[in-house]
Write a protein that holds these residues in place. Structure first.
Motif, PDB file in Angstrom:
ATOM      1  N   TYR A 186      32.714  49.045  -3.418  1.00  0.00           N
ATOM      2  CA  TYR A 186      32.262  48.542  -4.716  1.00  0.00           C
ATOM      3  C   TYR A 186      32.077  49.698  -5.700  1.00  0.00           C
ATOM      4  O   TYR A 186      31.883  50.844  -5.305  1.00  0.00           O
ATOM      5  CB  TYR A 186      30.932  47.795  -4.567  1.00  0.00           C
ATOM      6  N   LEU A 229      33.855  42.140 -12.507  1.00  0.00           N
ATOM      7  CA  LEU A 229      34.876  41.190 -12.069  1.00  0.00           C
ATOM      8  C   LEU A 229      35.502  41.629 -10.755  1.00  0.00           C
ATOM      9  O   LEU A 229      35.606  40.837  -9.800  1.00  0.00           O
ATOM     10  CB  LEU A 229      35.947  41.031 -13.150  1.00  0.00           C
ATOM     11  N   GLN A 230      35.908  42.906 -10.685  1.00  0.00           N
ATOM     12  CA  GLN A 230      36.501  43.415  -9.443  1.00  0.00           C
ATOM     13  C   GLN A 230      35.494  43.369  -8.297  1.00  0.00           C
ATOM     14  O   GLN A 230      35.837  43.003  -7.159  1.00  0.00           O
ATOM     15  CB  GLN A 230      36.989  44.851  -9.636  1.00  0.00           C
ATOM     16  N   SER A 232      32.893  41.370  -7.935  1.00  0.00           N
ATOM     17  CA  SER A 232      32.615  40.000  -7.493  1.00  0.00           C
ATOM     18  C   SER A 232      33.758  39.461  -6.641  1.00  0.00           C
ATOM     19  O   SER A 232      33.526  38.776  -5.637  1.00  0.00           O
ATOM     20  CB  SER A 232      32.364  39.091  -8.697  1.00  0.00           C
ATOM     21  N   ARG A 233      34.988  39.788  -7.012  1.00  0.00           N
ATOM     22  CA  ARG A 233      36.122  39.332  -6.202  1.00  0.00           C
ATOM     23  C   ARG A 233      36.077  39.936  -4.804  1.00  0.00           C
ATOM     24  O   ARG A 233      36.300  39.240  -3.804  1.00  0.00           O
ATOM     25  CB  ARG A 233      37.427  39.710  -6.894  1.00  0.00           C
ATOM     26  N   LEU A 234      35.765  41.224  -4.729  1.00  0.00           N
ATOM     27  CA  LEU A 234      35.679  41.881  -3.429  1.00  0.00           C
ATOM     28  C   LEU A 234      34.549  41.290  -2.602  1.00  0.00           C
ATOM     29  O   LEU A 234      34.709  41.046  -1.389  1.00  0.00           O
ATOM     30  CB  LEU A 234      35.467  43.388  -3.628  1.00  0.00           C
ATOM     31  N   TYR A 236      33.232  38.253  -2.708  1.00  0.00           N
ATOM     32  CA  TYR A 236      33.543  36.924  -2.193  1.00  0.00           C
ATOM     33  C   TYR A 236      34.650  36.970  -1.143  1.00  0.00           C
ATOM     34  O   TYR A 236      34.653  36.165  -0.212  1.00  0.00           O
ATOM     35  CB  TYR A 236      33.885  35.987  -3.346  1.00  0.00           C
ATOM     36  N   GLN A 237      35.562  37.920  -1.245  1.00  0.00           N
ATOM     37  CA  GLN A 237      36.557  38.094  -0.185  1.00  0.00           C
ATOM     38  C   GLN A 237      35.879  38.459   1.135  1.00  0.00           C
ATOM     39  O   GLN A 237      36.255  37.968   2.204  1.00  0.00           O
ATOM     40  CB  GLN A 237      37.557  39.182  -0.569  1.00  0.00           C
TER      41      GLN A 237
END
Length: 413
Positions: A186, A229-230, A232-234, A236-237
């Motif tokens: 992160y 944004l990046q 949050s995507r990581l 949730y992945q």
């Protein structure tokens, strides 16, 4: 238990200095060491950090300097490796301690299965910033009871939590190592949530010790949300399979309800029966604005009370007080009646620039919501199926009500 306080810092020297001074003043007699990890600062931090730390703690202070800004996770992990305390306390440099902050946190670790603990965090105005993280049915993250009065009893209740903030987080050193520290993929965001799920995956619990209070000036570092944004995507992945909607559960434990708006915004509210009861108690021509304001301190989620108070203060010519009440109401509710009253007050007060900014913000939000409209029904249906699969019939019912009220398409009409 010896406590290692680990403070990552990047510039903002005056804020770091204030944090260190408050920590020293409010920790007299406590067994702790302080490590500040300087993430490549270029301001007075480079000159002033070491002398101030030595004056405050002597040999119990260490400054660890990095050649460049490597971010929150790497700085904290470096500090943890250098620490020798039984407990690690990760602390943002935009915080201020209060007397007696440490004993409740240390005492919480008498529970051998406790993974991490945090203090109650207040904004500088004395309202709540953090007493636990909560998740909506659509995986939106928020702070539970944010902006409640800082002395409200609900802030000090114990409750089951999936996550707490890393702005002020205590964890056993060996447990932190067991989890692998903060995940370094992160960039200044979501590291704390990821760590909390690493803890709960291993069977550890989380808590906020409401008797421990710190003030948090929140996200003062430039670019704090640049990678949200990046990140949050990581997140949730990595963790989507672990996340459980709990906003409605936590609300019900305290006698509140979660509501879902047409754009899938979620907020907490009083049950309708209590809303009507309070409204009836304050109806009539002898309305007492001071008594209403006092009741709202006791029950901030009384939406009708905010509307009554705004109207009465406006009628009395107290526009500044009415505006302040409207701003506070917007922290809890964004329904059209609250928004429209606030816009009206801004216009009558001649605050045209603020009114225009507020109106633009609403319009931008609504435009974004309209773009997402086709996917909202799908999101609700998906969340409803998950609720049924989890045996959460209450949440499934809330989502079913949303579909009945807002989810019809032209083809369904």
């Amino acid at each position: 238990m010896r406590v290692s306080v680990i403070i990552p810092a990047w510039n903002l020297w005056e804020m770091t200095a204030a944090c260190l001074r408050s920590l020293a003043e409010c920790s007299i007699g406590e067994d702790l060491e302080v490590l500040v990890v300087d993430n490549g600062s270029t301001d007075a931090t480079t000159r002033e950090l070491e002398p101030l730390g030595q004056r405050l703690w002597g040999a119990d202070f260490r400054a660890l300097r990095l050649p460049e800004n490597l971010g929150f996770a790497k700085a904290c992990n470096l500090g943890a490796r250098a620490a020798d305390g039984d407990l690690l306390f990760f602390l943002n440099n935009d915080t201020t301690c209060t007397p007696g902050w440490l004993p409740p946190l240390r005492a919480a670790f008498e529970d051998a299965r406790l993974g991490a603990a945090g203090p109650l965090l207040l904004y500088p105005d004395g309202t709540a910033q953090h007493c636990g993280v909560t998740f909506s049915p659509f995986c939106k993250v928020s702070h539970l009871y944010e902006h409640f009065p800082g002395n409200h009893p609900v802030l000090r209740k114990k409750r089951p939590l999936q996550a707490i903030t890393g702005a002020a987080l205590v964890i056993r050193r060996e447990v932190f190592a067991e989890c692998g520290g903060f995940f370094e993929g992160y960039q200044n965001g979501f590291e704390d949530l990821d760590l909390c799920y690493a803890l709960t995956d291993r069977g550890y619990s989380l808590t906020v010790a409401g008797e421990s209070v710190l003030y948090h000036h929140t996200s003062q570092t430039p670019g704090r949300f640049e990678y949200d944004l990046q990140n949050s995507r990581l997140f949730y992945q990595r963790r989507v399979q672990n996340i459980q909607a709990d906003m409605h559960c936590l609300a019900r434990l305290d006698g509140y309800e979660m509501r879902i708006g047409p754009t899938l915004s979620c907020w907490l509210a009083l049950p309708e029966a209590q809303e009507r009861e309070l409204g009836a108690a304050f109806s009539g021509t002898d309305f007492d604005a001071a008594a209403c304001a006092a009741q709202l301190e006791r029950e901030p989620l009384w939406r009708g009370g905010w509307l009554l108070l705004m109207d009465q203060l406006e009628a009395e010519g107290k526009r500044r007080e009415a505006l302040a009440a409207g701003v506070r109401a917007m922290h809890f509710f964004s329904q059209p009646d609250v928004r429209n009253r606030l816009l009206r007050l801004l216009r009558k007060a001649g605050l045209h620039e603020q009114m225009a900014q507020f109106a633009r913000g609403i319009e931008e939000y609504m435009q974004a919501a309209r773009k997402d409209e086709p996917s909202r029904r799908v999101l609700v249906q998906r969340a409803r199926r998950k609720a049924y699969a989890d045996g959460d019939t209450y949440l499934a019912g809330l989502l079913g009500h949303w579909l009945e009220r807002y989810g019809k398409t032209d083809a369904d009409a």
